[in-house]
Design an enzyme around this catalytic site. Sequence first.
Site, PDB file in Angstrom:
ATOM      1  N   CYS A   1      34.159  18.750 -12.430  1.00 32.20           N
ATOM      2  CA  CYS A   1      34.824  19.453 -11.325  1.00 32.20           C
ATOM      3  C   CYS A   1      35.250  18.407 -10.310  1.00 32.20           C
ATOM      4  CB  CYS A   1      33.889  20.483 -10.689  1.00 32.20           C
ATOM      5  SG  CYS A   1      34.796  21.700  -9.686  1.00 32.20           S
TER       6      CYS A   1
ATOM      7  N   LYS B   1      31.596  32.552 -12.803  1.00 31.35           N
ATOM      8  CA  LYS B   1      31.008  31.918 -11.625  1.00 31.35           C
ATOM      9  C   LYS B   1      31.542  32.629 -10.395  1.00 31.35           C
ATOM     10  CE  LYS B   1      30.780  27.592  -9.057  1.00 31.35           C
ATOM     11  NZ  LYS B   1      31.016  26.138  -9.083  1.00 31.35           N
TER      12      LYS B   1
ATOM     13  N   SER C   1      21.000  26.736  -6.108  1.00 27.89           N
ATOM     14  CA  SER C   1      20.261  26.111  -5.009  1.00 27.89           C
ATOM     15  C   SER C   1      19.690  27.121  -4.015  1.00 27.89           C
ATOM     16  CB  SER C   1      21.185  25.128  -4.294  1.00 27.89           C
ATOM     17  OG  SER C   1      22.372  25.779  -3.856  1.00 27.89           O
TER      18      SER C   1
ATOM     19  N   TYR D   1      16.384  23.956 -10.723  1.00 26.82           N
ATOM     20  CA  TYR D   1      15.815  22.808 -10.021  1.00 26.82           C
ATOM     21  C   TYR D   1      14.300  22.755 -10.205  1.00 26.82           C
ATOM     22  CZ  TYR D   1      20.479  22.876  -8.170  1.00 26.82           C
ATOM     23  OH  TYR D   1      21.849  22.875  -8.090  1.00 26.82           O
TER      24      TYR D   1
ATOM     25  N   ARG E   1      25.630  22.341  -1.577  1.00 24.45           N
ATOM     26  CA  ARG E   1      26.748  21.652  -0.935  1.00 24.45           C
ATOM     27  C   ARG E   1      26.253  20.517  -0.058  1.00 24.45           C
ATOM     28  NH1 ARG E   1      30.579  27.075  -0.196  1.00 24.45           N
ATOM     29  NH2 ARG E   1      30.817  27.362  -2.455  1.00 24.45           N
TER      30      ARG E   1
ATOM     31  N   GLU F   1      36.250  37.192 -18.430  1.00 22.05           N
ATOM     32  CA  GLU F   1      36.313  35.738 -18.267  1.00 22.05           C
ATOM     33  C   GLU F   1      35.564  35.036 -19.403  1.00 22.05           C
ATOM     34  OE1 GLU F   1      37.761  33.679 -16.321  1.00 22.05           O
ATOM     35  OE2 GLU F   1      38.245  34.602 -14.403  1.00 22.05           O
TER      36      GLU F   1
ATOM     37  N   CYS G   1      37.893  22.433  -5.246  1.00 21.39           N
ATOM     38  CA  CYS G   1      37.653  22.094  -6.652  1.00 21.39           C
ATOM     39  C   CYS G   1      38.891  21.589  -7.396  1.00 21.39           C
ATOM     40  CB  CYS G   1      37.037  23.284  -7.379  1.00 21.39           C
ATOM     41  SG  CYS G   1      35.393  23.703  -6.752  1.00 21.39           S
TER      42      CYS G   1
ATOM     43  N   LYS H   1      26.732  32.311 -13.271  1.00 21.83           N
ATOM     44  CA  LYS H   1      26.184  31.680 -12.079  1.00 21.83           C
ATOM     45  C   LYS H   1      26.609  32.429 -10.831  1.00 21.83           C
ATOM     46  CE  LYS H   1      26.921  27.355  -9.666  1.00 21.83           C
ATOM     47  NZ  LYS H   1      27.506  26.056  -9.781  1.00 21.83           N
TER      48      LYS H   1
HETATM   49  C1  PBG Z   1      31.093  23.257  -7.849  1.00 18.94           C
HETATM   50  C2  PBG Z   1      29.657  23.597  -8.048  1.00 18.94           C
HETATM   51  C3  PBG Z   1      28.849  24.282  -7.134  1.00 18.94           C
HETATM   52  C4  PBG Z   1      27.590  24.420  -7.723  1.00 18.94           C
HETATM   53  C5  PBG Z   1      27.656  23.791  -8.952  1.00 18.94           C
HETATM   54  N1  PBG Z   1      28.959  23.305  -9.144  1.00 18.94           N
HETATM   55  C6  PBG Z   1      29.082  24.710  -5.769  1.00 18.94           C
HETATM   56  C7  PBG Z   1      30.232  25.465  -5.363  1.00 18.94           C
HETATM   57  O1  PBG Z   1      30.916  26.110  -6.143  1.00 18.94           O
HETATM   58  O2  PBG Z   1      30.451  25.421  -4.168  1.00 18.94           O
HETATM   59  C8  PBG Z   1      26.446  25.122  -7.084  1.00 18.94           C
HETATM   60  C9  PBG Z   1      25.111  24.940  -7.701  1.00 18.94           C
HETATM   61  C10 PBG Z   1      23.992  25.383  -6.851  1.00 18.94           C
HETATM   62  O3  PBG Z   1      24.148  26.036  -5.803  1.00 18.94           O
HETATM   63  O4  PBG Z   1      22.858  25.074  -7.227  1.00 18.94           O
HETATM   64  N2  PBG Z   1      31.581  22.289  -8.700  1.00 18.94           N
END
Ligand code: PBG
Length: 318
Positions: A111, A188, A267, A306, A198, A226, A121, A241
């Site tokens: 990404c 996602k 996260s 994590y 972030r 999707e 992105c 996700k």
């Molecule tokens: C974007 C990306 C994100 C996460 C993984 N890849 C963040 C976003 O879309 O802002 C989030 C993962 C997480 O919150 O643990 N490439």
Amino acid sequence: MRRTPTLRAAVRETLLAPSQLVAPVFIKEGIAEPRQVASMPGVRQHTLDSLLLEAKQLRAAGVTSLLLFGVPAHKDAGGSEAWNDAGILQQALRALRDDHGDELVLIADTCLDEYTDHGHCGPLRADGTVDNDASLAAYARAAVSQADAGADLVAPSGMMDGQVAAIRSALDEAGHAEGVGVMAYCSKYASAFYGPFREAAECAPQFGDRSGYQMDPGNGEEGVREALADAAEGADILLVKPAVPYLDVVARVKAATGLPLAAYHVSGEYAMVHAAAERGWIDGDRVMAETLLSIRRAGADLVITYAAGWAARRLADR
Ligand code: PBG
């Protein structure tokens, strides 16, 4: 059948094995010491050395898959460090491959948000919106560079239309037709649960948000559509996700596709468990274990978390 622990274990439908865990890791360019991410206890931005040590420890615990995020020292509008063959993520892939051979599954996040100075992105048009097709070209270059550096799987997470097909054909043309697969973030969502990430990946959008390309939280049917689209484009593993708020989507995508499926316990989900446990409001260990098992029960084959190292060690202790 619930009378004793052995009886309960004998009829338990869902198990979680260390080989089903994927540990996300962050590698940051230009730091001398690893840095703790404030909102994610136990998660650090790594130097190359501390990453190699962490990988050894994860593997010793039984975790055999890593999802790697690179945080470059230099960002620009196009995110060009993403396809720098000597970039920080590529360096990490090569070093991990050297250390572990095929004993570790290396998955590269494909990404641009970690690499662009605006945090979106993909490259922007004059009006500030993300250019879908220009993003595809960039993802394809990044994926090939990651594959050249040793990735087993590339994981496009930008939610651009056509990203799996673009990456698949670029990999094929570059000689990675058989050796490298695509783990596709198919469903996602534009989620508030990504906040702590972030900070870890230093990729908060500098203006606006990601709802022009990530999915609307109200849409389950579209999540399945999707997934089917990405499967048709050649995805090897699908990914939903966040995980827990979208377990219905996990179940539906699994039923509709039958493909290997990963779910990402993100996260914010991780941070909430830790925050409540710190206050003594929940038993953090039990809540985390129940959470990860529930993601498996809903239909995920792989759980990206994590807490992977912790969970693997806990499973080994039983
Ligand atoms: C974007 C990306 C994100 C996460 C993984 N890849 C963040 C976003 O879309 O802002 C989030 C993962 C997480 O919150 O643990 N490439």
